[in-house]
Design a protein around this motif. Structure first.
Motif, PDB file in Angstrom:
ATOM      1  N   LEU A   1       9.133   6.775  -8.065  1.00 13.63           N
ATOM      2  CA  LEU A   1       9.252   5.310  -8.531  1.00 13.63           C
ATOM      3  C   LEU A   1      10.021   4.817  -9.605  1.00 13.63           C
ATOM      4  O   LEU A   1      10.077   3.749  -9.908  1.00 13.63           O
ATOM      5  N   SER A   2      10.254   5.616 -10.365  1.00 18.54           N
ATOM      6  CA  SER A   2      10.630   5.645 -11.851  1.00 18.54           C
ATOM      7  C   SER A   2      11.807   4.695 -11.842  1.00 18.54           C
ATOM      8  O   SER A   2      11.995   4.071 -12.972  1.00 18.54           O
ATOM      9  N   ALA A   3      12.569   4.684 -10.992  1.00 18.70           N
ATOM     10  CA  ALA A   3      14.027   4.232 -11.086  1.00 18.70           C
ATOM     11  C   ALA A   3      14.011   2.701 -10.654  1.00 18.70           C
ATOM     12  O   ALA A   3      15.020   2.037 -10.432  1.00 18.70           O
ATOM     13  N   TYR A   4      12.879   2.116 -10.250  1.00 19.33           N
ATOM     14  CA  TYR A   4      12.670   0.910  -9.644  1.00 19.33           C
ATOM     15  C   TYR A   4      11.766   0.150 -10.529  1.00 19.33           C
ATOM     16  O   TYR A   4      10.752  -0.280 -10.037  1.00 19.33           O
ATOM     17  N   PRO A   5      12.247  -0.589 -11.793  1.00 21.49           N
ATOM     18  CA  PRO A   5      11.233  -1.298 -12.379  1.00 21.49           C
ATOM     19  C   PRO A   5      10.897  -2.512 -11.950  1.00 21.49           C
ATOM     20  O   PRO A   5       9.739  -2.880 -12.091  1.00 21.49           O
TER      21      PRO A   5
ATOM     22  N   SER B   1       0.835  -1.241  -0.062  1.00 20.98           N
ATOM     23  CA  SER B   1       0.098  -0.054   0.159  1.00 20.98           C
ATOM     24  C   SER B   1       0.785   1.356   0.015  1.00 20.98           C
ATOM     25  O   SER B   1       0.513   2.256  -0.826  1.00 20.98           O
ATOM     26  N   TYR B   2       1.675   1.266   1.100  1.00 16.47           N
ATOM     27  CA  TYR B   2       2.563   2.471   0.980  1.00 16.47           C
ATOM     28  C   TYR B   2       3.630   2.875  -0.095  1.00 16.47           C
ATOM     29  O   TYR B   2       4.070   3.893  -0.411  1.00 16.47           O
ATOM     30  N   VAL B   3       3.820   1.823  -0.684  1.00 23.04           N
ATOM     31  CA  VAL B   3       5.069   1.804  -1.787  1.00 23.04           C
ATOM     32  C   VAL B   3       4.152   2.017  -2.971  1.00 23.04           C
ATOM     33  O   VAL B   3       4.739   3.046  -3.690  1.00 23.04           O
ATOM     34  N   ALA B   4       2.970   1.663  -3.165  1.00 30.60           N
ATOM     35  CA  ALA B   4       2.146   1.934  -4.099  1.00 30.60           C
ATOM     36  C   ALA B   4       1.853   3.511  -4.377  1.00 30.60           C
ATOM     37  O   ALA B   4       1.779   4.074  -5.375  1.00 30.60           O
TER      38      ALA B   4
END
Length: 203
Positions: A172-176, A160-163
């Protein structure tokens, strides 16, 4: 089964998501945090800490989001969501601890600044969030789920909090691999989304 929650709480979303993924009949009861309903005597009887979520199930009261995840998996007798073997159970517990620690003091805290006006140091908590995300990215580089070969309550606890990290100015763009992990959870049958905070409603 009653689940006391608030739609902007990531802790509450964990519980809402789990009960839905398991397909358990339940009633959602929204607690008005803005008016202080979570600090009133009736609610404090359920959870003296004055926090959501709280699960009430046939006389059993469970507070704390991670405890609720454990309860629900056990209630549904779903060892796929909470392994019974020592190694699997310990691996899940490790990520529940991360959810209560690094997630709470990283992406969750960063979001608390923008959504609820919390008085944290943005640079510090955003830095913690990126440290956590880097570790998640490495862990997920060669696996689909945090523990084992399928989703567990560990994945629900982290989701939840990561989303919603971007709501706390955490990019979050650097974490595919993390992004792909989030999409896998969102594709699960019974998934319910964690509402995006409407623009202008942040404290």
């Amino acid at each position: 089964m009653k689940l006391y929650h608030h739609p902007l709480s990531g802790h509450a979303h964990r519980a809402c998501l789990m009960v839905s993924l398991l397909g358990l009949p339940h009633e959602l009861v929204e607690v008005d945090l803005k008016s202080g309903a979570h600090k009133l005597p009736d609610f404090l009887k359920l959870n003296p800490f004055g926090q959501v979520p709280v699960l009430e199930d046939d006389g059993v009261v469970v507070a704390d989001s991670n405890a609720i995840l454990v309860y629900l998996a056990k209630k549904a007798d779903r060892a796929d969501w909470l392994p019974e073997d020592a190694e699997g159970a310990a691996a899940v517990q490790r990520w529940l601890s991360v959810a209560a620690g690094e997630v709470a003091y990283g992406p969750a805290a960063a979001r608390l600044i923008t959504v609820f006006g919390a008085k944290f140091n943005p640079e510090e908590v955003i830095g913690r969030a990126h440290t956590l995300l880097g570790r998640l990215e490495s862990h997920l580089a060669d696996r689909q789920w945090l523990v084992g070969n399928g989703p567990t309550i560990a994945d629900v606890a982290i989701y939840s909090y990561v989303a919603r990290a971007p709501e706390g100015n955490v990019d979050l763009s650097a974490y595919p691999a993390v992004d792909a992990f989030l999409r896998r959870i969102e594709a699960l049958p019974g998934f319910v989304s964690f509402v995006q905070t409407p623009a202008g409603l942040a404290a």
